[in-house]
Motif scaffolding. Sequence first.
Motif, PDB file in Angstrom:
ATOM      1  N   GLY A 127      -1.625   3.821  19.172  1.00 17.24           N
ATOM      2  CA  GLY A 127      -2.272   4.562  18.343  1.00 17.24           C
ATOM      3  C   GLY A 127      -2.815   4.218  16.749  1.00 17.24           C
ATOM      4  N   TYR A 128      -2.476   3.030  16.497  1.00 11.06           N
ATOM      5  CA  TYR A 128      -2.595   2.392  15.259  1.00 11.06           C
ATOM      6  C   TYR A 128      -3.585   1.249  15.629  1.00 11.06           C
ATOM      7  N   PRO A 129      -4.506   0.733  14.587  1.00  8.87           N
ATOM      8  CA  PRO A 129      -5.162  -0.367  14.446  1.00  8.87           C
ATOM      9  C   PRO A 129      -4.322  -1.635  14.528  1.00  8.87           C
ATOM     10  N   ILE A 130      -4.600  -2.729  15.364  1.00 10.75           N
ATOM     11  CA  ILE A 130      -4.104  -3.747  15.407  1.00 10.75           C
ATOM     12  C   ILE A 130      -5.117  -4.809  15.410  1.00 10.75           C
ATOM     13  N   TRP A 131      -4.470  -6.145  14.372  1.00 10.39           N
ATOM     14  CA  TRP A 131      -5.229  -7.229  14.332  1.00 10.39           C
ATOM     15  C   TRP A 131      -4.558  -8.308  15.321  1.00 10.39           C
ATOM     16  N   LEU A 132      -5.365  -9.042  16.098  1.00 13.30           N
ATOM     17  CA  LEU A 132      -4.720 -10.033  16.851  1.00 13.30           C
ATOM     18  C   LEU A 132      -5.903 -11.324  16.820  1.00 13.30           C
ATOM     19  N   PRO A 133      -5.392 -12.541  16.665  1.00 16.51           N
ATOM     20  CA  PRO A 133      -6.351 -13.542  16.240  1.00 16.51           C
ATOM     21  C   PRO A 133      -7.365 -13.721  17.325  1.00 16.51           C
ATOM     22  N   PRO A 134      -8.686 -13.774  16.962  1.00 22.69           N
ATOM     23  CA  PRO A 134      -9.626 -14.190  17.801  1.00 22.69           C
ATOM     24  C   PRO A 134      -9.591 -15.287  18.702  1.00 22.69           C
ATOM     25  N   VAL A 135      -9.759 -15.013  20.029  1.00 25.16           N
ATOM     26  CA  VAL A 135      -9.527 -16.163  20.980  1.00 25.16           C
ATOM     27  C   VAL A 135     -10.690 -16.317  21.796  1.00 25.16           C
ATOM     28  N   PRO A 136     -11.360 -17.366  22.013  1.00 33.82           N
ATOM     29  CA  PRO A 136     -12.448 -17.638  22.804  1.00 33.82           C
ATOM     30  C   PRO A 136     -12.030 -17.303  24.329  1.00 33.82           C
ATOM     31  N   GLN A 137     -13.000 -16.774  25.017  1.00 34.43           N
ATOM     32  CA  GLN A 137     -12.580 -16.262  26.521  1.00 34.43           C
ATOM     33  C   GLN A 137     -12.451 -17.477  27.084  1.00 34.43           C
ATOM     34  N   GLU A 138     -13.033 -18.681  27.036  1.00 36.90           N
ATOM     35  CA  GLU A 138     -12.915 -19.944  27.778  1.00 36.90           C
ATOM     36  C   GLU A 138     -11.435 -20.349  27.473  1.00 36.90           C
ATOM     37  N   LEU A 139     -10.885 -20.320  26.317  1.00 35.58           N
ATOM     38  CA  LEU A 139      -9.629 -20.675  26.115  1.00 35.58           C
ATOM     39  C   LEU A 139      -8.359 -19.935  26.908  1.00 35.58           C
ATOM     40  N   ALA A 140      -8.694 -18.634  26.944  1.00 30.01           N
ATOM     41  CA  ALA A 140      -8.018 -17.639  27.815  1.00 30.01           C
ATOM     42  C   ALA A 140      -7.885 -17.862  29.300  1.00 30.01           C
ATOM     43  N   PHE A 141      -9.222 -18.123  29.798  1.00 34.74           N
ATOM     44  CA  PHE A 141      -9.400 -18.527  31.137  1.00 34.74           C
ATOM     45  C   PHE A 141      -8.534 -19.848  31.342  1.00 34.74           C
ATOM     46  N   ALA A 142      -8.531 -20.759  30.583  1.00 29.54           N
ATOM     47  CA  ALA A 142      -8.077 -22.076  30.779  1.00 29.54           C
ATOM     48  C   ALA A 142      -6.578 -21.840  31.094  1.00 29.54           C
ATOM     49  N   ALA A 143      -5.846 -21.192  30.128  1.00 29.57           N
ATOM     50  CA  ALA A 143      -4.750 -21.009  29.941  1.00 29.57           C
ATOM     51  C   ALA A 143      -4.284 -20.262  31.254  1.00 29.57           C
ATOM     52  N   GLY A 144      -5.007 -19.239  31.767  1.00 33.41           N
ATOM     53  CA  GLY A 144      -4.870 -18.735  33.156  1.00 33.41           C
ATOM     54  C   GLY A 144      -5.004 -19.426  34.271  1.00 33.41           C
ATOM     55  N   ILE A 145      -5.805 -20.408  34.377  1.00 37.74           N
ATOM     56  CA  ILE A 145      -5.844 -21.404  35.421  1.00 37.74           C
ATOM     57  C   ILE A 145      -4.441 -22.177  35.481  1.00 37.74           C
ATOM     58  N   THR A 146      -4.267 -22.643  34.226  1.00 38.50           N
ATOM     59  CA  THR A 146      -3.042 -23.477  34.305  1.00 38.50           C
ATOM     60  C   THR A 146      -1.771 -22.793  34.582  1.00 38.50           C
ATOM     61  N   ALA A 147      -1.564 -21.469  34.121  1.00 36.07           N
ATOM     62  CA  ALA A 147      -0.376 -20.552  34.489  1.00 36.07           C
ATOM     63  C   ALA A 147      -0.336 -20.359  36.166  1.00 36.07           C
ATOM     64  N   ILE A 148      -1.601 -20.107  36.643  1.00 34.31           N
ATOM     65  CA  ILE A 148      -1.784 -19.802  38.188  1.00 34.31           C
ATOM     66  C   ILE A 148      -1.391 -21.038  38.803  1.00 34.31           C
ATOM     67  N   ALA A 149      -1.799 -22.028  38.229  1.00 34.35           N
ATOM     68  CA  ALA A 149      -1.547 -23.338  39.289  1.00 34.35           C
ATOM     69  C   ALA A 149      -0.193 -23.785  39.004  1.00 34.35           C
ATOM     70  N   GLY A 150       0.346 -23.750  37.609  1.00 32.23           N
ATOM     71  CA  GLY A 150       1.919 -24.032  37.735  1.00 32.23           C
ATOM     72  C   GLY A 150       2.753 -23.188  38.597  1.00 32.23           C
ATOM     73  N   SER A 151       2.357 -21.671  38.860  1.00 36.52           N
ATOM     74  CA  SER A 151       3.146 -20.774  39.526  1.00 36.52           C
ATOM     75  C   SER A 151       3.148 -21.147  40.991  1.00 36.52           C
ATOM     76  N   LEU A 152       1.824 -21.357  41.363  1.00 41.73           N
ATOM     77  CA  LEU A 152       1.631 -21.880  42.879  1.00 41.73           C
ATOM     78  C   LEU A 152       2.388 -23.239  43.269  1.00 41.73           C
ATOM     79  N   CYS A 153       2.719 -24.086  42.338  1.00 43.62           N
ATOM     80  CA  CYS A 153       3.351 -25.441  42.361  1.00 43.62           C
ATOM     81  C   CYS A 153       4.925 -24.984  42.306  1.00 43.62           C
ATOM     82  N   TRP A 154       5.302 -24.171  41.575  1.00 45.27           N
ATOM     83  CA  TRP A 154       6.713 -23.703  41.674  1.00 45.27           C
ATOM     84  C   TRP A 154       7.009 -23.025  43.180  1.00 45.27           C
ATOM     85  N   LEU A 155       6.108 -22.018  43.526  1.00 48.69           N
ATOM     86  CA  LEU A 155       6.243 -21.554  44.677  1.00 48.69           C
ATOM     87  C   LEU A 155       6.424 -22.492  45.826  1.00 48.69           C
TER      88      LEU A 155
END
Length: 331
Positions: A152-180
């Motif tokens: 319910g309050y305003p929040i400031w988060l550092p602006p992150v490019p969508q491409e960077l978030a997507f790359a982090a997601g791909i890395t996290a998913i690949a690492g999780s599949l490797c661990w499994l």
Amino acid sequence: MATVRQEHWLIFGNLFAALAAGALASWSTPMMLAVLYVDIWLLANPHIVATYTRIGSMSSRTLLRWALIVVAPVAVLAGLTVVALAYEAAGLFGLYFALQTFHVTRQSYGIARRHDRRPQVPFRNLPYLLIYLLPAWGYLHRGAQAPGSFLGYPIWLPPVPQELAFAAGITAIAGSLCWLACLGYTRRAQQADTSFDSFVLSHLVVSLIGYVLISDITVGWLVVNVWHNIQYLVFVYRQRQPGVATGITSGEASGAAAAGSKSLVEKLRPPATFFIACAICGALLYTAASRVGESLLWLGLPTILIAHFTLNFHHYLADGLIWKRRRAGRL
């Protein structure tokens, strides 16, 4: 075998409670407020008090204990006042979300280390990397999402490019599949540590759902927070039991066997007493912080927020120090 089964009940029971809280909070705004109040009064406030009970037991580290009790709150209060003057409520909540994400991650890392009794396995440190990687992806995702409000309050988060978030997601998913995949190998080789693996899996599931899959930042945070608070309360209670730090001796083992014949009421009395004491003290602490904040509103600052965040951030700082100790061997 019974101990392993109990660990799984605790781990997946906590996971179910967190996901159920998120489902209820997604139902409607009144339901979300109800879940939030339950989380604050019955879980978050007792969580803070549970940390302070650990400070009180630091008899061998007197200087550090008094620094945490006297110096640290003043330093945290001063820092938060500067943030409030510079960035107002949005800055306070942005700082809170970042530090809370890190705090949850560090707690999971520490508890995972105490669960870890694995023999030598391939990619041994991969699950520890994933414990950090999934929340990091979640934080970047929230930055790219750029939510306008939080709780319910305003929040400031550092602006992150969508491409960077997507790359982090791909890395996290690949690492999780490797661990499994490695997990499947260790299970076939009978080298698995099921309690450790289950705990890491619960952390990854909560991080993925709470930070990424749930679009509402408040509901997602609530899922992670409920899971985190229950996890910590159980952990602190169990660390207070005799034999945890030194290992179970034969006499304690026979005592544990005798405890198996106790009635349900006798078994539940110690944890219930600990939880009720933490809940009562937490409610008093929360009320005191609210009263102090309300009495200082004439300063023109969000003093209620500053008071509550001082408690939260001080407990982050304390929690990062009180569990660090030299150990002769793995617990």
